[in-house]
Design a protein around this motif. Structure first.
Motif, PDB file in Angstrom:
ATOM      1  N   ARG A 191       0.865  -1.180   0.000  1.00 47.47           N
ATOM      2  CA  ARG A 191       0.000   0.000   0.000  1.00 47.47           C
ATOM      3  C   ARG A 191       0.897   1.223   0.000  1.00 47.47           C
ATOM      4  O   ARG A 191       1.779   1.346   0.851  1.00 47.47           O
ATOM      5  CB  ARG A 191      -0.925   0.025   1.220  1.00 47.47           C
ATOM      6  N   ASN A 192       0.682   2.130  -0.947  1.00 47.28           N
ATOM      7  CA  ASN A 192       1.478   3.332  -1.044  1.00 47.28           C
ATOM      8  C   ASN A 192       1.085   4.291   0.075  1.00 47.28           C
ATOM      9  O   ASN A 192      -0.078   4.700   0.173  1.00 47.28           O
ATOM     10  CB  ASN A 192       1.269   3.986  -2.419  1.00 47.28           C
ATOM     11  N   GLY A 193       2.042   4.644   0.927  1.00 44.24           N
ATOM     12  CA  GLY A 193       1.755   5.496   2.068  1.00 44.24           C
ATOM     13  C   GLY A 193       1.363   6.907   1.699  1.00 44.24           C
ATOM     14  O   GLY A 193       0.738   7.612   2.502  1.00 44.24           O
ATOM     15  N   LYS A 194       1.693   7.340   0.492  1.00 44.69           N
ATOM     16  CA  LYS A 194       1.363   8.703   0.054  1.00 44.69           C
ATOM     17  C   LYS A 194       0.015   8.765  -0.649  1.00 44.69           C
ATOM     18  O   LYS A 194      -0.796   9.650  -0.379  1.00 44.69           O
ATOM     19  CB  LYS A 194       2.444   9.217  -0.893  1.00 44.69           C
ATOM     20  N   THR A 195      -0.225   7.840  -1.564  1.00 46.60           N
ATOM     21  CA  THR A 195      -1.438   7.883  -2.376  1.00 46.60           C
ATOM     22  C   THR A 195      -2.551   6.975  -1.871  1.00 46.60           C
ATOM     23  O   THR A 195      -3.704   7.136  -2.268  1.00 46.60           O
ATOM     24  CB  THR A 195      -1.115   7.470  -3.823  1.00 46.60           C
ATOM     25  N   GLY A 196      -2.177   6.011  -1.025  1.00 49.38           N
ATOM     26  CA  GLY A 196      -3.161   5.048  -0.561  1.00 49.38           C
ATOM     27  C   GLY A 196      -3.407   3.928  -1.552  1.00 49.38           C
ATOM     28  O   GLY A 196      -4.209   3.023  -1.291  1.00 49.38           O
ATOM     29  N   GLN A 197      -2.729   3.956  -2.704  1.00 48.73           N
ATOM     30  CA  GLN A 197      -2.899   2.914  -3.707  1.00 48.73           C
ATOM     31  C   GLN A 197      -2.434   1.572  -3.153  1.00 48.73           C
ATOM     32  O   GLN A 197      -1.387   1.469  -2.533  1.00 48.73           O
ATOM     33  CB  GLN A 197      -2.089   3.234  -4.959  1.00 48.73           C
ATOM     34  N   VAL A 198      -3.217   0.528  -3.400  1.00 49.24           N
ATOM     35  CA  VAL A 198      -2.848  -0.818  -2.991  1.00 49.24           C
ATOM     36  C   VAL A 198      -2.715  -1.683  -4.233  1.00 49.24           C
ATOM     37  O   VAL A 198      -3.347  -1.425  -5.258  1.00 49.24           O
ATOM     38  CB  VAL A 198      -3.881  -1.430  -2.018  1.00 49.24           C
ATOM     39  N   GLY A 199      -1.883  -2.690  -4.139  1.00 51.62           N
ATOM     40  CA  GLY A 199      -1.694  -3.559  -5.287  1.00 51.62           C
ATOM     41  C   GLY A 199      -0.756  -4.692  -4.962  1.00 51.62           C
ATOM     42  O   GLY A 199      -0.310  -4.846  -3.822  1.00 51.62           O
ATOM     43  N   GLN A 200      -0.430  -5.489  -5.952  1.00 54.37           N
ATOM     44  CA  GLN A 200       0.510  -6.570  -5.768  1.00 54.37           C
ATOM     45  C   GLN A 200       1.349  -6.732  -7.019  1.00 54.37           C
ATOM     46  O   GLN A 200       0.927  -6.380  -8.127  1.00 54.37           O
ATOM     47  CB  GLN A 200      -0.202  -7.872  -5.400  1.00 54.37           C
ATOM     48  N   HIS A 201       2.555  -7.240  -6.821  1.00 52.30           N
ATOM     49  CA  HIS A 201       3.513  -7.383  -7.918  1.00 52.30           C
ATOM     50  C   HIS A 201       4.184  -8.738  -7.798  1.00 52.30           C
ATOM     51  O   HIS A 201       4.692  -9.095  -6.736  1.00 52.30           O
ATOM     52  CB  HIS A 201       4.562  -6.268  -7.838  1.00 52.30           C
ATOM     53  N   ALA A 202       4.186  -9.507  -8.879  1.00 52.69           N
ATOM     54  CA  ALA A 202       4.856 -10.802  -8.901  1.00 52.69           C
ATOM     55  C   ALA A 202       6.226 -10.645  -9.532  1.00 52.69           C
ATOM     56  O   ALA A 202       6.341 -10.284 -10.693  1.00 52.69           O
ATOM     57  CB  ALA A 202       4.026 -11.820  -9.683  1.00 52.69           C
ATOM     58  N   GLY A 203       7.273 -10.880  -8.754  1.00 55.17           N
ATOM     59  CA  GLY A 203       8.615 -10.799  -9.294  1.00 55.17           C
ATOM     60  C   GLY A 203       9.551  -9.985  -8.429  1.00 55.17           C
ATOM     61  O   GLY A 203       9.120  -9.146  -7.635  1.00 55.17           O
ATOM     62  N   ALA A 204      10.850 -10.224  -8.587  1.00 53.23           N
ATOM     63  CA  ALA A 204      11.856  -9.468  -7.863  1.00 53.23           C
ATOM     64  C   ALA A 204      11.973  -8.061  -8.445  1.00 53.23           C
ATOM     65  O   ALA A 204      11.775  -7.859  -9.644  1.00 53.23           O
ATOM     66  CB  ALA A 204      13.206 -10.185  -7.947  1.00 53.23           C
ATOM     67  N   VAL A 205      12.271  -7.106  -7.600  1.00 52.87           N
ATOM     68  CA  VAL A 205      12.435  -5.716  -8.021  1.00 52.87           C
ATOM     69  C   VAL A 205      13.679  -5.144  -7.360  1.00 52.87           C
ATOM     70  O   VAL A 205      14.282  -5.746  -6.482  1.00 52.87           O
ATOM     71  CB  VAL A 205      11.204  -4.862  -7.637  1.00 52.87           C
ATOM     72  N   THR A 206      14.058  -3.950  -7.773  1.00 45.03           N
ATOM     73  CA  THR A 206      15.177  -3.268  -7.155  1.00 45.03           C
ATOM     74  C   THR A 206      14.739  -2.654  -5.833  1.00 45.03           C
ATOM     75  O   THR A 206      13.533  -2.534  -5.551  1.00 45.03           O
ATOM     76  CB  THR A 206      15.699  -2.148  -8.061  1.00 45.03           C
ATOM     77  N   ALA A 207      15.709  -2.210  -5.035  1.00 47.12           N
ATOM     78  CA  ALA A 207      15.395  -1.546  -3.769  1.00 47.12           C
ATOM     79  C   ALA A 207      14.592  -0.277  -4.018  1.00 47.12           C
ATOM     80  O   ALA A 207      13.653   0.039  -3.279  1.00 47.12           O
ATOM     81  CB  ALA A 207      16.686  -1.232  -3.023  1.00 47.12           C
ATOM     82  N   ALA A 208      14.942   0.463  -5.062  1.00 51.93           N
ATOM     83  CA  ALA A 208      14.224   1.704  -5.381  1.00 51.93           C
ATOM     84  C   ALA A 208      12.774   1.436  -5.731  1.00 51.93           C
ATOM     85  O   ALA A 208      11.866   2.182  -5.319  1.00 51.93           O
ATOM     86  CB  ALA A 208      14.928   2.427  -6.543  1.00 51.93           C
ATOM     87  N   GLU A 209      12.514   0.383  -6.458  1.00 52.59           N
ATOM     88  CA  GLU A 209      11.139   0.032  -6.829  1.00 52.59           C
ATOM     89  C   GLU A 209      10.354  -0.408  -5.594  1.00 52.59           C
ATOM     90  O   GLU A 209       9.161  -0.097  -5.465  1.00 52.59           O
ATOM     91  CB  GLU A 209      11.151  -1.058  -7.893  1.00 52.59           C
ATOM     92  N   LEU A 210      11.026  -1.122  -4.705  1.00 56.99           N
ATOM     93  CA  LEU A 210      10.368  -1.561  -3.493  1.00 56.99           C
ATOM     94  C   LEU A 210       9.944  -0.352  -2.652  1.00 56.99           C
ATOM     95  O   LEU A 210       8.826  -0.306  -2.115  1.00 56.99           O
ATOM     96  CB  LEU A 210      11.321  -2.454  -2.688  1.00 56.99           C
ATOM     97  N   LEU A 211      10.815   0.640  -2.552  1.00 59.20           N
ATOM     98  CA  LEU A 211      10.476   1.868  -1.823  1.00 59.20           C
ATOM     99  C   LEU A 211       9.328   2.609  -2.518  1.00 59.20           C
ATOM    100  O   LEU A 211       8.454   3.166  -1.846  1.00 59.20           O
ATOM    101  CB  LEU A 211      11.696   2.780  -1.730  1.00 59.20           C
ATOM    102  N   ALA A 212       9.337   2.613  -3.837  1.00 61.02           N
ATOM    103  CA  ALA A 212       8.286   3.307  -4.590  1.00 61.02           C
ATOM    104  C   ALA A 212       6.927   2.677  -4.346  1.00 61.02           C
ATOM    105  O   ALA A 212       5.913   3.378  -4.245  1.00 61.02           O
ATOM    106  CB  ALA A 212       8.603   3.293  -6.089  1.00 61.02           C
ATOM    107  N   PHE A 213       6.879   1.359  -4.228  1.00 61.15           N
ATOM    108  CA  PHE A 213       5.610   0.694  -3.920  1.00 61.15           C
ATOM    109  C   PHE A 213       5.022   1.247  -2.630  1.00 61.15           C
ATOM    110  O   PHE A 213       3.804   1.443  -2.519  1.00 61.15           O
ATOM    111  CB  PHE A 213       5.819  -0.812  -3.764  1.00 61.15           C
ATOM    112  N   ALA A 214       5.886   1.464  -1.648  1.00 57.72           N
ATOM    113  CA  ALA A 214       5.426   1.919  -0.322  1.00 57.72           C
ATOM    114  C   ALA A 214       5.246   3.419  -0.251  1.00 57.72           C
ATOM    115  O   ALA A 214       4.781   3.936   0.773  1.00 57.72           O
ATOM    116  CB  ALA A 214       6.419   1.462   0.755  1.00 57.72           C
ATOM    117  N   GLY A 215       5.607   4.145  -1.312  1.00 53.04           N
ATOM    118  CA  GLY A 215       5.460   5.595  -1.301  1.00 53.04           C
ATOM    119  C   GLY A 215       6.617   6.325  -0.669  1.00 53.04           C
ATOM    120  O   GLY A 215       6.469   7.445  -0.188  1.00 53.04           O
ATOM    121  N   LEU A 216       7.802   5.714  -0.674  1.00 59.07           N
ATOM    122  CA  LEU A 216       8.999   6.337  -0.091  1.00 59.07           C
ATOM    123  C   LEU A 216       9.925   6.841  -1.178  1.00 59.07           C
ATOM    124  O   LEU A 216       9.916   6.344  -2.289  1.00 59.07           O
ATOM    125  CB  LEU A 216       9.731   5.319   0.794  1.00 59.07           C
TER     126      LEU A 216
END
Length: 216
Positions: A191-216
């Motif tokens: 869940r994105n802490g900034k936008t409230g968007q929730v979702g799911q992703h199948a697969g490995a990602v970079t650290a930057a992408e992981l932070l982006a998912f959370a809104g950081l």
């Protein structure tokens, strides 16, 4: 933002997703728009799956998926109290999960990640997942397992005295994973802490992408 999401989706379709699946001829799917890390290893076919409880009714909304994931049996890395939490369903035999584990370690101070073991890919997934979950130090046990898998090893040696309750937790996690309509690991639920968007992703990602998912 929508234009950026569309562009990322297109890129993901071109480079593929870094995820482990039970069937070699099945392509990984994702309900998010983030591409996989270019440095992740190629997808690997899985063998016989672990033993788990029958899956319940599939989750139909992203919000329900996030709420369900929050009830999973796992261990966490990062800040104990955090407004930014993502949930990762992983299999101990998945090299892409090992890739994501290493990436997440670089942002431990910023992001809370709950790691939820499932028995999805191979017979040893269940005892190894239970060994990690029931360990006195799950993070150290996970480190040992992922380091081995990343170097094409067989992972952590499963305990010979596993608690039935811990085994049941991994089976419950596996049933939950199937409710999320995914056929690949790692599965990231966020869940994105900034936008409230929730979702799911199948697969490995970079650290930057992981932070982006959370809104950081």
């Amino acid at each position: 933002m929508q234009r950026r999401l569309f562009a990322l989706t297109a890129l993901a379709s071109l480079i593929g997703l870094s995820a482990c699946q039970k069937q070699a001829d099945t392509t990984a799917s994702s309900t998010t728009s983030s591409p996989a890390s270019a440095g992740a290893p190629a997808p690997t076919p899985a063998g016989a799956g672990g033993t788990e409880s029958p899956a319940a009714t599939a989750i139909s909304t992203a919000q329900d998926a996030y709420v369900l994931a929050a009830t999973g049996n796992g261990f966490s890395t990062g800040p104990i109290m955090s407004a930014h939490t993502v949930y990762v369903f992983f299999d101990t035999t998945c090299p892409h999960c090992a890739h994501l584990w290493q990436a997440a370690k670089t942002v431990t101070g910023q992001l809370k990640v709950v790691w939820i073991p499932v028995a999805f890919l191979r017979p040893q997934s269940l005892p190894q997942g239970a060994t990690i979950l029931g360990a006195a130090d799950p993070i150290a046990a996970m480190d040992e397992n992922e380091a081995s898998v990343a170097h094409r090893g067989n992972g952590i040696t499963a305990s010979t005295s596993l608690d039935d309750a811990v085994i049941a937790k991994v089976k419950a996690n596996t049933s939950m994973f199937k409710q999320l309509n995914s056929d690949s690991v790692p599965l990231i639920v966020y869940r994105n802490g900034k936008t409230g968007q929730v979702g799911q992703h199948a697969g490995a990602v970079t650290a930057a992408e992981l932070l982006a998912f959370a809104g950081l």
